[in-house]
Design a protein around this motif. Structure first.
Motif, PDB file in Angstrom:
ATOM      1  N   ARG A  28       7.568 -43.085  -1.895  1.00 20.78           N
ATOM      2  CA  ARG A  28       8.352 -44.304  -1.721  1.00 20.78           C
ATOM      3  C   ARG A  28       7.845 -45.089  -0.520  1.00 20.78           C
ATOM      4  O   ARG A  28       7.125 -44.558   0.332  1.00 20.78           O
TER       5      ARG A  28
ATOM      6  N   VAL B  43       9.070 -47.395  -5.396  1.00 14.94           N
ATOM      7  CA  VAL B  43       8.794 -45.989  -5.673  1.00 14.94           C
ATOM      8  C   VAL B  43       7.813 -45.905  -6.837  1.00 14.94           C
ATOM      9  O   VAL B  43       7.942 -46.641  -7.820  1.00 14.94           O
TER      10      VAL B  43
ATOM     11  N   THR C 281       8.721 -41.284   2.343  1.00 12.62           N
ATOM     12  CA  THR C 281       9.435 -42.556   2.493  1.00 12.62           C
ATOM     13  C   THR C 281       8.818 -43.473   3.541  1.00 12.62           C
ATOM     14  O   THR C 281       9.345 -44.550   3.806  1.00 12.62           O
TER      15      THR C 281
END
Length: 549
Positions: free
Chosen positions: A143, A173, A214
């Motif tokens: 992500r 994502v 992330t």
């Protein structure tokens, strides 16, 4: 003497160009058209023997596989079933210097696993094209977030085959998870356009652990041109302009003399702020340093450097490390460029043979291949470009094409577009991404006397100036086949020669050699149509080349 190549010489050049058209027979067979009176070259030099590109076997090393049914696929479409850990090889080989682009076609089951390819896009080198495939019953998602995006068409890629189109700022994502213990690598596959932007990835590589990634960040900035340079053929000078990033309007900041008469062709290196100008008379290549603050030009020491006679085109390598001067005498003079001073040094083997009366030269986006259009032999010549910048004829070259005059390669390096003098036609060639070989894919009617050609950075639109009709035509490009559909034709000044698109992709400029001006257009982002910018058109004396920084 400095003025001896003025309007009368320009008129002779136009007459010479139109003679190419007059010699062609427009027939169903697209019969070859002859060269013009400028051809004084010796055709006996030929192309020489081509050097075959070494072939490489694609090898895959698989680890962690406990499931069944794993199938890998190479860039050539060959599939390879895998039943256990170990090293395997595809039967079909690829050219050295190209990427294997190995992907997972079918993930294993019983138990379900996620297999990730590492190094699938790495270029084959030194006889090796190896990828690693890591499989695991545990996987994570990659992500991240995009900021600064203003254009359209941004495409991100993770590892070799997971593409993600992004249309707005914010979180993203990737669709394919990454196996635990495998590497991930996020890159920009296609930059956005309208406006053109440069997007950069940070924290895009690593090894998948137990939690989703992330931290990937993609930051985009808008590209903007600031200066334009026009070669004044009969005035022996270059006129410099500032370029307003908002309106696209050009404003003259003065002229700089060239160290020779007849500055016919030019090419720029915006990264290193250098302008290369070719002499259309006796030959020679001048190097100018561009002041990044003011746009002023300073002639580099040693200029002009010797070349063949009548430099028809100048091509700069994407790296800025080499530059090429294409001469009407049928040669390409190749130079390496000193990174600090801009001084030029002939590359070993230069000059290289390139037909009888070549008119245009272009390098592909990778800088590994070059193409030349030659009206003298009605041919296209293809070259492989070495790491030193030296040229070698590619296998299959030359390719017969009547009236081959000007050409451009699309941003992906998959299609080549060629104007055909005297036939009022544009030829579309498919480029083999492995070998660089050309295959005629389609042809499209053009306006009268197609001359200048430019391709939008988005790859969606092609523009051609019609010298015989004093018009400019915009074409829509089919992304799958490369075929052209004429969309819009607008008026230009008298005798439109060359085209240039600014770095933002929002503005288009045309040099008009007889009306002594430069026409300015705004490009419609939805249709690609050129729309004339109001106000007085910038003046230039017998302008031919135009280069945007």
């Amino acid at each position: 003497m400095l003025r001896s190549f003025g309007k009368s010489a320009q008129t002779r050049r136009h007459a010479s160009w139109l003679a190419v058209a007059a010699l062609a027979t427009v027939a169903a067979s697209l019969a070859a058209c002859g060269s013009d009176g400028d051809n004084e070259s010796n055709q006996s030099g030929g192309m020489g023997s081509s050097e075959p590109v070494p072939k490489v076997t694609i090898r895959a090393k698989v680890s962690g596989l406990t499931g069944q049914g794993l199938v890998l696929q190479s860039r050539l479409g060959e599939t390879l079933p895998v039943t256990a850990d170990g090293e395997l090889a595809f039967s079909q080989q690829i050219d050295e210097g190209t990427s294997p682009s190995v992907t997972v076609k079918t993930q294993p089951i019983s138990p379900n696993q996620q297999c990730t390819v590492e190094g699938g896009n790495a270029a084959a080198a030194n006889g090796v094209a190896a990828v690693t495939v890591v499989c695991s019953t545990t996987s994570i998602n990659v992500r991240g977030a995009v900021s600064g995006l203003a254009g359209a068409g941004l495409v991100l890629q993770n590892n070799a085959g997971d593409d993600l189109a992004v249309s707005s700022n914010g979180a993203f994502v990737f669709a394919l998870p990454v196996a635990r213990g495998a590497h991930y690598g996020v890159s920009v596959r296609k930059q956005p356009s309208f406006p053109s932007q440069q997007c950069v990835v940070t924290a895009g590589t690593g090894v998948a652990a137990d939690a989703d990634v992330t931290s990937v960040a993609v930051s985009c900035t808008t590209q903007a041109s600031r200066f334009a340079y026009v070669g004044d053929y009969s005035a022996s000078s270059v006129t410099a302009f500032t370029l307003d990033a908002s309106s696209g309007v050009l404003a003259s900041i003065g002229t700089v003399p060239t160290p020779f008469t007849a500055p016919l062709s030019a090419s720029g290196d915006p990264k290193n702020m250098r302008l290369f100008v070719g002499n259309g008379n006796v030959g020679g290549l001048a190097v100018f340093a561009v002041d990044p603050a003011t746009g002023g030009l300073t002639l580099g020491p040693g200029s002009p450097y010797p070349t063949g006679t009548s430099v028809q085109a100048v091509a700069t390598h994407p790296s800025g490390k080499s530059v090429y001067a294409l001469s009407l005498s049928g040669t390409i003079t190749a130079f390496s460029v000193n990174a600090l001073t801009g001084a030029l040094t002939p590359i070993a083997g230069s000059p290289f043979a390139a037909g009888a009366a070549p008119r245009a030269m272009v390098l592909d986006p990778t800088g590994k291949r070059a193409y030349v259009a030659d009206t003298g032999t009605n041919s296209l010549y293809a070259f492989n470009v070495s790491a030193t910048g030296a040229l070698a004829p590619a296998a299959g070259s030359p390719y017969t094409l009547a009236g081959a005059y000007n050409l451009v390669v699309n941003p992906e390096g998959t299609f080549l577009y060629v104007t055909q003098a005297g036939l009022d036609t544009i030829a579309v060639y498919a480029i083999d991404v492995n070998s660089g070989a050309l295959t005629l894919a389609s042809q499209c009617p053009s306006g009268a006397g197609p001359r200048g050609i430019a391709l939008h950075a988005s790859g969606r639109y092609l523009y051609v100036s019609n010298q015989g009709a004093n018009t400019l035509t915009a074409y829509v490009i089919d992304p799958a086949t490369g075929s052209l559909t004429a969309a819009t034709t607008v008026a230009t000044g008298a005798q439109p020669i060359n085209l240039a698109i600014d770095e933002s992709g929002q503005f288009l400029y045309v040099t008009n050699s007889t009306s002594d001006d430069v026409y300015m257009y705004r490009i419609d982002p939805l249709t690609g149509a050129p729309v004339a910018i109001g106000g007085a058109q910038p003046a230039a004396v017998n302008p031919f080349s135009i280069t945007i920084f």
